[in-house]
Write an enzyme that holds these catalytic residues in place. Structure first.
Site, short mmCIF file in Angstrom:
data_model
loop_
_atom_site.label_atom_id
_atom_site.label_comp_id
_atom_site.label_asym_id
_atom_site.label_seq_id
_atom_site.Cartn_x
_atom_site.Cartn_y
_atom_site.Cartn_z
N HIS A 159 -104.00 -28.47 18.06
CA HIS A 159 -103.03 -27.43 17.68
C HIS A 159 -101.70 -27.96 17.17
O HIS A 159 -100.83 -27.16 16.82
CB HIS A 159 -102.81 -26.46 18.85
N HIS A 160 -101.53 -29.28 17.11
CA HIS A 160 -100.30 -29.83 16.53
C HIS A 160 -100.47 -30.17 15.05
O HIS A 160 -99.51 -30.60 14.40
CB HIS A 160 -99.86 -31.08 17.28
N CYS A 161 -101.67 -29.99 14.52
CA CYS A 161 -101.92 -30.31 13.11
C CYS A 161 -101.89 -29.05 12.27
O CYS A 161 -102.53 -28.04 12.61
CB CYS A 161 -103.27 -31.00 12.95
#
Length: 364
Positions: A159-161
């Protein structure tokens, strides 16, 4: 190009056809659970994986624990296909994907500096290929959730990409890709909700969907830790900020309140559930104090609310930086089964499918 412009421009006829005819959307047997896993998920090369606190072998341990519990076996689990460059371009920019050909860039994304000194073909095979397999698994699991009512990818949750940048051990935007594949492939999917209960803010999918009215993001996260990305917070429709060392008694009432409220407010056609276990007490990066029992209860709450409304739900496992998180993930999945929230009737005790019959089996 902005993330939002990228997603909008990628909804072209060619990309629509790519999603609709995707090799990732495989059909499965009625005897298979909508649980996705490949041994190729696990990362290991010369011990470099130990230089990051992320447990890069937890996915295999979760699978083995579910096998030991006789919930699944090699014949009833679903093995995904690796996502291709063409698939990735549905969300990612060409510039970003090209940047992954530089080992130094991958080292920064995965926060393992020695990776910068490896030949890129090794980085592609030993590090990025497992992440591409997991990304394919997330896309497939979302499709299976639409057919079966629920699905779990034992990996994924990067979810950080976003479409234009990676970070925090997240090199591919699997959540955004799964959402876009649903929009492109299923006419019935007009609205998708992302419920992100990892300890960290989901800044990647938030950047991708910051102006997308079809996507509703609920994010419950520790507001004092990475990434602290203020510029994408406007994408969060239900923003649940947690304090350091939040406990079960504070956390679970928030989940019990906000999840049904969000679902009733938005009425989504599908749910992507990012079920990070880095909320666990003692996690070196999450800085929260949720017990194993609290995590199991959290997952049960989310599935109960989805299943009671007959909304397809797909779960990914995301972050978790202690070795005991594998046991907790497995126990949570087993609890969902014990509570009657997930099932595979043909695999458990139902009749065998008739030869030539459709392979789909609805478990709503």
């Amino acid at each position: 190009m902005s993330d939002q412009k990228q997603l909008t421009s990628n909804k072209s006829a060619s990309n629509y056809e790519c999603a609709s005819a995707s090799h990732l959307y495989i059909d499965i047997k009625a005897t298979q659970w909508p649980i996705v896993y490949s041994s190729g998920y696990n990362i290991g090369f010369m011990g470099l994986e130990r230089l990051h606190p992320f447990d890069s072998g937890k996915w295999g341990r979760v699978f083995n624990m579910l096998k030991e519990a006789k919930l699944i076996d090699d014949s009833t689990v679903v093995e995904p296909r690796e996502v291709s460059r063409e698939d990735l371009l549905i969300v990612h920019t060409k510039k970003y994907l090209d940047s992954l050909k530089w080992s130094v860039v991958v080292a920064q994304i995965c926060e393992v500096p020695p990776v910068a000194f490896l030949p890129n073909f090794i980085v592609q095979h030993k590090l990025l290929r497992p992440l591409r397999l997991q990304t394919g698994g997330t896309i497939l699991a979302a499709k299976l959730a639409m057919e079966r009512g629920w699905a779990i990818n034992i990996g994924g949750g990067f979810h950080h990409c976003s479409g234009t940048s990676g970070g925090g051990f997240c090199a591919y935007a699997d959540i955004s890709l799964a959402v876009m594949f649903l929009f492109n492939h299923f006419d019935s999917v007009k609205k998708v909700m992302i419920i992100d209960l990892d300890a960290h803010q989901g800044n990647g999918h938030e950047a991708d969907f910051i102006k997308e009215e079809r996507v509703y993001i609920m994010d419950a996260y520790n507001s004092h830790i990475y990434p602290g990305c203020m510029k994408v917070k406007s994408a969060i429709k239900r923003d649940v900020q947690l304090e350091n060392f939040t406990t079960d008694s504070e956390y679970l009432p928030l989940i019990k309140w906000h999840v049904p409220e969000a679902l009733d407010e938005f009425c989504p056609d599908a749910i992507i559930y990012n079920a990070g276990t880095d909320i666990l007490e003692g996690d070196p990066l999450g800085s929260l104090s949720i017990t194993p029992k609290g995590i199991i209860q959290r997952d049960q709450i989310v599935f109960q609310e989805a299943r009671s409304r007959s909304i397809p739900i797909m779960m990914v496992t995301s972050g978790g930086y202690q070795r005991r998180t594998a046991r907790i993930i497995a126990d949570s999945i087993l609890n969902l089964h014990e509570q009657g929230l997930i099932s595979c009737n043909y695999s458990e005790s139902g009749p065998l499918p008739v030869a030539g019959a459709s392979s789909s089996y609805n478990t709503f």
